[in-house]
Scaffold this motif. Sequence first.
Motif, PDB file in Angstrom:
ATOM      1  N   CYS A 102       0.843  -1.199   0.000  1.00 33.84           N
ATOM      2  CA  CYS A 102       0.000   0.000   0.000  1.00 33.84           C
ATOM      3  C   CYS A 102       0.873   1.241   0.000  1.00 33.84           C
ATOM      4  CB  CYS A 102      -0.953   0.003   1.199  1.00 33.84           C
ATOM      5  SG  CYS A 102      -2.173   1.342   1.133  1.00 33.84           S
ATOM      6  N   VAL A 103       1.272   1.671  -1.182  1.00 35.37           N
ATOM      7  CA  VAL A 103       1.971   2.935  -1.375  1.00 35.37           C
ATOM      8  C   VAL A 103       1.031   3.825  -2.178  1.00 35.37           C
ATOM      9  CG1 VAL A 103       3.991   4.084  -2.341  1.00 35.37           C
ATOM     10  CG2 VAL A 103       4.214   1.804  -1.322  1.00 35.37           C
ATOM     11  N   LEU A 104       0.573   4.895  -1.568  1.00 33.31           N
ATOM     12  CA  LEU A 104      -0.441   5.736  -2.202  1.00 33.31           C
ATOM     13  C   LEU A 104       0.116   6.400  -3.457  1.00 33.31           C
ATOM     14  CD1 LEU A 104      -2.113   7.409   0.904  1.00 33.31           C
ATOM     15  CD2 LEU A 104      -2.703   5.271  -0.256  1.00 33.31           C
ATOM     16  N   ILE A 145       6.548  -3.828  -4.209  1.00 28.35           N
ATOM     17  CA  ILE A 145       5.598  -2.868  -3.649  1.00 28.35           C
ATOM     18  C   ILE A 145       4.388  -2.764  -4.569  1.00 28.35           C
ATOM     19  CG2 ILE A 145       7.418  -1.591  -2.493  1.00 28.35           C
ATOM     20  CD1 ILE A 145       5.865   0.194  -5.341  1.00 28.35           C
ATOM     21  N   ALA A 146       3.297  -2.216  -4.035  1.00 26.66           N
ATOM     22  CA  ALA A 146       2.064  -2.026  -4.810  1.00 26.66           C
ATOM     23  C   ALA A 146       1.621  -0.578  -4.670  1.00 26.66           C
ATOM     24  CB  ALA A 146       0.961  -2.967  -4.328  1.00 26.66           C
ATOM     25  N   ILE A 147       1.445   0.076  -5.791  1.00 25.79           N
ATOM     26  CA  ILE A 147       0.947   1.453  -5.812  1.00 25.79           C
ATOM     27  C   ILE A 147      -0.574   1.408  -5.808  1.00 25.79           C
ATOM     28  CG2 ILE A 147       0.861   3.592  -7.139  1.00 25.79           C
ATOM     29  CD1 ILE A 147       3.636   3.039  -8.123  1.00 25.79           C
ATOM     30  N   ASP A 148      -1.158   2.077  -4.829  1.00 28.07           N
ATOM     31  CA  ASP A 148      -2.595   1.966  -4.580  1.00 28.07           C
ATOM     32  C   ASP A 148      -3.335   3.197  -5.104  1.00 28.07           C
ATOM     33  OD1 ASP A 148      -5.040   1.019  -3.442  1.00 28.07           O
ATOM     34  OD2 ASP A 148      -4.749   2.401  -1.782  1.00 28.07           O
ATOM     35  N   GLN A 149      -4.485   2.937  -5.706  1.00 34.32           N
ATOM     36  CA  GLN A 149      -5.418   3.999  -6.070  1.00 34.32           C
ATOM     37  C   GLN A 149      -6.806   3.622  -5.568  1.00 34.32           C
ATOM     38  OE1 GLN A 149      -5.020   3.221 -10.609  1.00 34.32           O
ATOM     39  NE2 GLN A 149      -7.081   4.040 -10.394  1.00 34.32           N
ATOM     40  N   SER A 150      -7.536   4.606  -5.066  1.00 31.57           N
ATOM     41  CA  SER A 150      -8.830   4.364  -4.435  1.00 31.57           C
ATOM     42  C   SER A 150      -9.973   4.677  -5.391  1.00 31.57           C
ATOM     43  CB  SER A 150      -8.970   5.206  -3.161  1.00 31.57           C
ATOM     44  OG  SER A 150      -7.973   4.879  -2.229  1.00 31.57           O
ATOM     45  N   PRO A 209     -12.278   2.558 -12.651  1.00 34.66           N
ATOM     46  CA  PRO A 209     -11.278   3.279 -13.454  1.00 34.66           C
ATOM     47  C   PRO A 209     -10.165   2.366 -13.928  1.00 34.66           C
ATOM     48  CG  PRO A 209     -10.908   3.689 -11.134  1.00 34.66           C
ATOM     49  CD  PRO A 209     -12.163   2.859 -11.208  1.00 34.66           C
ATOM     50  N   ALA A 210      -9.485   2.799 -14.961  1.00 33.34           N
ATOM     51  CA  ALA A 210      -8.320   2.070 -15.460  1.00 33.34           C
ATOM     52  C   ALA A 210      -7.108   2.395 -14.591  1.00 33.34           C
ATOM     53  CB  ALA A 210      -8.051   2.446 -16.913  1.00 33.34           C
ATOM     54  N   PRO A 211      -6.121   1.523 -14.535  1.00 28.92           N
ATOM     55  CA  PRO A 211      -4.931   1.809 -13.724  1.00 28.92           C
ATOM     56  C   PRO A 211      -4.180   3.028 -14.234  1.00 28.92           C
ATOM     57  CG  PRO A 211      -5.042  -0.519 -14.340  1.00 28.92           C
ATOM     58  CD  PRO A 211      -6.084   0.180 -15.151  1.00 28.92           C
ATOM     59  N   HIS A 212      -3.519   3.707 -13.311  1.00 32.20           N
ATOM     60  CA  HIS A 212      -2.696   4.841 -13.691  1.00 32.20           C
ATOM     61  C   HIS A 212      -1.492   4.364 -14.509  1.00 32.20           C
ATOM     62  CE1 HIS A 212      -5.021   7.604 -11.329  1.00 32.20           C
ATOM     63  NE2 HIS A 212      -4.795   6.941 -10.209  1.00 32.20           N
ATOM     64  N   SER A 213      -1.026   5.218 -15.364  1.00 41.41           N
ATOM     65  CA  SER A 213       0.130   4.887 -16.202  1.00 41.41           C
ATOM     66  C   SER A 213       1.409   5.065 -15.382  1.00 41.41           C
ATOM     67  CB  SER A 213       0.146   5.792 -17.435  1.00 41.41           C
ATOM     68  OG  SER A 213       1.271   5.513 -18.234  1.00 41.41           O
ATOM     69  N   ILE A 214       2.063   3.951 -15.086  1.00 37.98           N
ATOM     70  CA  ILE A 214       3.310   3.982 -14.316  1.00 37.98           C
ATOM     71  C   ILE A 214       4.422   3.211 -15.031  1.00 37.98           C
ATOM     72  CG2 ILE A 214       2.146   4.266 -12.097  1.00 37.98           C
ATOM     73  CD1 ILE A 214       2.574   1.251 -11.660  1.00 37.98           C
ATOM     74  N   GLU A 215       4.286   3.058 -16.339  1.00 36.52           N
ATOM     75  CA  GLU A 215       5.281   2.297 -17.078  1.00 36.52           C
ATOM     76  C   GLU A 215       6.662   2.956 -17.002  1.00 36.52           C
ATOM     77  OE1 GLU A 215       4.895  -0.636 -18.261  1.00 36.52           O
ATOM     78  OE2 GLU A 215       2.779  -0.680 -17.693  1.00 36.52           O
ATOM     79  N   HIS A 216       6.701   4.277 -16.968  1.00 37.40           N
ATOM     80  CA  HIS A 216       7.992   4.958 -16.876  1.00 37.40           C
ATOM     81  C   HIS A 216       8.672   4.682 -15.541  1.00 37.40           C
ATOM     82  CE1 HIS A 216       4.999   7.608 -15.075  1.00 37.40           C
ATOM     83  NE2 HIS A 216       5.980   8.267 -14.454  1.00 37.40           N
ATOM     84  N   LEU A 217       7.878   4.528 -14.471  1.00 35.45           N
ATOM     85  CA  LEU A 217       8.456   4.192 -13.179  1.00 35.45           C
ATOM     86  C   LEU A 217       8.926   2.737 -13.132  1.00 35.45           C
ATOM     87  CD1 LEU A 217       5.903   5.985 -10.810  1.00 35.45           C
ATOM     88  CD2 LEU A 217       8.172   6.780 -11.479  1.00 35.45           C
ATOM     89  N   ARG A 218       8.173   1.855 -13.779  1.00 36.22           N
ATOM     90  CA  ARG A 218       8.594   0.455 -13.823  1.00 36.22           C
ATOM     91  C   ARG A 218       9.908   0.285 -14.579  1.00 36.22           C
ATOM     92  NH1 ARG A 218       2.912  -2.820 -15.012  1.00 36.22           N
ATOM     93  NH2 ARG A 218       2.168  -2.839 -12.828  1.00 36.22           N
ATOM     94  N   LYS A 219      10.073   1.017 -15.662  1.00 39.92           N
ATOM     95  CA  LYS A 219      11.315   0.925 -16.417  1.00 39.92           C
ATOM     96  C   LYS A 219      12.475   1.526 -15.630  1.00 39.92           C
ATOM     97  CE  LYS A 219       9.057   1.031 -20.966  1.00 39.92           C
ATOM     98  NZ  LYS A 219       8.896   1.795 -22.230  1.00 39.92           N
TER      99      LYS A 219
END
Length: 299
Positions: free
Chosen positions: A11-13, A36-41, A58-68
């Motif tokens: 749970c990382v907001l 870790i898991a990035i959480d959205q409410s 809702p669709a998940p937030h775009s975090i592909e740049h953080l994953r890379k």
Amino acid sequence: MEQTKPFYDFCVLFNQDDKQMRAILNELVELGYKTIAIDQSFDHSKKDAGKRGSEMFPAPHSIEHLRKEFADKLRILQRITILFVDANLSHAMSVSYNLRKFNLIAGQPKTDAALTHCCTTFAGDIITFDPVAGSRLLVNRKAYQVAVRRGMFFEIKYAPAIADSNNRKDMIKLAQNYSIKGKSKNIILSSGAEHEFQLRGPYDVANLAFIFGLSEDQGKNAVDRFCRQIFLRAESRRLGKTIMFVKGNGPIVFSDSSDEDQSEAEDDEMDGVVTEMPNDGEDEQETDIKPANKRLKVA
């Protein structure tokens, strides 16, 4: 299947500020977290009535740049926390396509009826509460046992307890309820942090579990083994029935069942011969002794 390594923080907001998000992720790396898991409410109770038959999640937030950017340091998952007040969201969850894009699904009930539904039939992985939102629901013993049998896990967030003393009292009260009603089974510890200053190392979190009524082993499992179990359960829920192909590296040896049956029959025959021979000798001795006793009686 995607691989994960300890330690875990599920749970990382999410923060729209990339600079703040990178600061939190860098702090997690320095503290020793690997997954870790990035959480959205999403508040289902505030849904639009006209969207009942359509996609409402809702669709998940775009975090592909953080994953890379953190590919060799962190395994970043995506989680959604659904706030709801009744069981009407079951059908929406079953037909939702966006929910399948999330790695983890958490339920945050707002009423007693929602809490019962979350423990018995909720199609998710984690049951969580947010003391900041004023949630003070206490689970009963029967619902707790049902949730444990279903493989659900209860989440305790330590960041709100660090930030505010009132939240600390509520979280300790909630944790003590888990200890009384279910002996603190299936408990995980997450941060729920909004800033990097609210994060703590995994060993500090395991020691913090004593305040919440957990034992030493339960505190360690709350940031390691139990989180791995949640990930595997979530992956099985997402993938459903699958087909697996196993490829052998060495030579493949085929055995004939008829040869095995024949060898077993020969072994049984040999065992029978060995066991029957002493019995025959004993019978002969008994027949020789009996006539001798009769002759002595006649004399």
